[in-house]
Design an enzyme around this catalytic site. Sequence first.
Site, PDB file in Angstrom:
ATOM      1  N   MET B   1       0.753  -0.971  -0.055  1.00 45.17           N
ATOM      2  CA  MET B   1       0.142   0.096  -0.023  1.00 45.17           C
ATOM      3  C   MET B   1       1.235   1.150  -0.629  1.00 45.17           C
ATOM      4  O   MET B   1       1.633   1.484   0.322  1.00 45.17           O
ATOM      5  CB  MET B   1      -0.901   0.282   1.361  1.00 45.17           C
ATOM      6  CG  MET B   1      -1.784  -1.094   1.015  1.00 45.17           C
ATOM      7  SD  MET B   1      -3.272  -0.814   0.449  1.00 45.17           S
ATOM      8  CE  MET B   1      -3.958  -0.101   1.090  1.00 45.17           C
ATOM      9  N   CYS B   2       0.301   1.767  -0.684  1.00 42.39           N
ATOM     10  CA  CYS B   2       1.090   3.832  -0.518  1.00 42.39           C
ATOM     11  C   CYS B   2       0.796   4.067   0.267  1.00 42.39           C
ATOM     12  O   CYS B   2      -0.164   4.300   1.179  1.00 42.39           O
ATOM     13  CB  CYS B   2       0.676   4.217  -1.567  1.00 42.39           C
ATOM     14  SG  CYS B   2       0.929   3.168  -3.288  1.00 42.39           S
ATOM     15  N   GLU B   3       0.945   5.909   0.639  1.00 41.02           N
ATOM     16  CA  GLU B   3       0.776   6.591   1.296  1.00 41.02           C
ATOM     17  C   GLU B   3       0.513   8.169   1.335  1.00 41.02           C
ATOM     18  O   GLU B   3       1.043   8.646   0.081  1.00 41.02           O
ATOM     19  CB  GLU B   3       1.638   6.874   2.607  1.00 41.02           C
ATOM     20  CG  GLU B   3       2.283   5.265   3.131  1.00 41.02           C
ATOM     21  CD  GLU B   3       1.981   6.050   5.211  1.00 41.02           C
ATOM     22  OE1 GLU B   3       1.490   6.688   5.721  1.00 41.02           O
ATOM     23  OE2 GLU B   3       2.192   4.670   5.670  1.00 41.02           O
ATOM     24  N   ILE B  78       3.406   8.704  -1.533  1.00 43.60           N
ATOM     25  CA  ILE B  78       4.944   7.558  -1.842  1.00 43.60           C
ATOM     26  C   ILE B  78       4.240   6.087  -1.996  1.00 43.60           C
ATOM     27  O   ILE B  78       2.988   5.532  -1.908  1.00 43.60           O
ATOM     28  CB  ILE B  78       5.902   7.520  -0.723  1.00 43.60           C
ATOM     29  CG1 ILE B  78       5.084   7.267   0.415  1.00 43.60           C
ATOM     30  CG2 ILE B  78       6.106   9.088  -0.356  1.00 43.60           C
ATOM     31  CD1 ILE B  78       5.861   7.378   1.984  1.00 43.60           C
ATOM     32  N   ASN B 108      -4.331   5.542  -3.510  1.00 45.68           N
ATOM     33  CA  ASN B 108      -3.771   4.148  -2.917  1.00 45.68           C
ATOM     34  C   ASN B 108      -4.634   2.682  -3.233  1.00 45.68           C
ATOM     35  O   ASN B 108      -6.172   2.641  -2.680  1.00 45.68           O
ATOM     36  CB  ASN B 108      -3.459   4.707  -1.931  1.00 45.68           C
ATOM     37  CG  ASN B 108      -3.394   3.494  -0.314  1.00 45.68           C
ATOM     38  OD1 ASN B 108      -4.030   2.439  -0.562  1.00 45.68           O
ATOM     39  ND2 ASN B 108      -2.839   4.386   1.270  1.00 45.68           N
TER      40      ASN B 108
END
Lengths: 276, 276
Positions: B1-3, B78, B108
């Site tokens: 997972m992204c932030e 990110i 995300n």
Amino acid sequence: MCELLGMSANVPTDICFSFTGLVQRGGGTGPHKDGWGITFYEGKGCRTFKDPQPSVHSPVARLVQEYPIKSHSVVAHIRQANRGAVALENTHPFTRELWGRNWTYAHNGQLNGYRSLETGNFRPVGETDSEKAFCWLLHRLTQRYPRTPGNMPAVFRYIATLAEELRGKGVFNMLLSDGRYVMAYCSTHLHWITRRAPFGVATLLDRDVEIDFSSQTTPNDVVTVLDRDVEIDFSSQTTPNDVVTVIATQPLTGNESWQKIMPGEWRLFCLGERIV
Amino acid sequence: MCELLGMSANVPTDICFSFTGLVQRGGGTGPHKDGWGITFYEGKGCRTFKDPQPSVHSPVARLVQEYPIKSHSVVAHIRQANRGAVALENTHPFTRELWGRNWTYAHNGQLNGYRSLETGNFRPVGETDSEKAFCWLLHRLTQRYPRTPGNMPAVFRYIATLAEELRGKGVFNMLLSDGRYVMAYCSTHLHWITRRAPFGVATLLDRDVEIDFSSQTTPNDVVTVLDRDVEIDFSSQTTPNDVVTVIATQPLTGNESWQKIMPGEWRLFCLGERIV
């Protein structure tokens, strides 16, 4: 007038030093204090660094000078505002997607009668004649090529006829790239040079320095030292196969033979080599 | 997972310190090492800093931490790659023009069955499900609103129904901004907090530090210190009228009451204030 700087190379090449020279003209040795921008292509992706403040005082410009982003194609611009306020949305280069690629454009000059240009689905965000003309170009391209074209040199020949129309409205020097090709259209001033092995020695225009291109520098390192007292980074390397073309409003070095593009003419480069 | 990290503020506010925390999660304290990006709006213009390398090692990220770009709206991301290679063209946020404004989007999650999404004139440049979904959203918006709409909250309500469709294909947490509005759509995890006078004291989640918001810090300075031993810059100032909303995948501070957005719900912010 603004200053344009472009690069096309057959191996990913950094333009730190060339850019250092350009930056000095942005409020340093030159009058182009109304912002600057530079777009680097890395594969199909690109990233743009821009700042509405003078490049010579910009922390972002300092980063770009120090961080060697290696790229096949580069388009850069420093601005002396004529149409449109000094603001981020009016800062070149401009990038828009067309046919699944990022197209990047920078303009030097001034147009009259640009407000009536039809731009279709491409709407300007800022107020410049430059961005309006870019949107018009893209709109005309989608009209002419509703589907992704295969013959790109033919597309650029058509773009040259559109640029010619814009030149009829004033001064229109342009750099345009889709990441593979870099096109230079001349209305008044635009020069280019291709550097390849064997790399020789270049004498800078305004100071007594000689750079030996056959040493470990990259072939565009030399452009630097024109406007500023910088140190050359010799840690980068050329190979005998490197081909790098640099395009600039005015020649950046002395004893090399820069080619002048005549008004109304244009050049097309791909991977460092001249195509048209 | 992204932030994801977003900001909406009624006065141009920098997000240096919040971003410093996020950056540490990009290959530092977190697994999100596959690039990062941040888009700042300044007026109608915006600029994006991005890098396909881990944010914790990125010279560009260091610049963004140190150069206080003041903005009303920010979208940052990110990446931990799932669909699409680690490459610049796959790095969020993505920006496209619609109705004469720059729209910026970060996603995300992960989608299935996204390849069949119709994107009309908006063609993806990279290979991610995220960019494809963004192009589909924009295409659907132009179908629904062939002309520039006047009622923007209604537009965002429609976008929420489109986001709901995408959530049906997997995980779809999204930040979206046109520079004035910042929309947060939640599929799994998304939190937000609005800070305004009187600014209180916040305790950080993972270290024994208290920040007094009523002192000279800006209300989002606190976010910083979560992931890294940084010094707080007390030279910036709050005024009693400052309103700043920060949106993040996970809460960034301890004793403040972050609002959780429930799956399938969304929030809309304008100039720091919640609108929907």
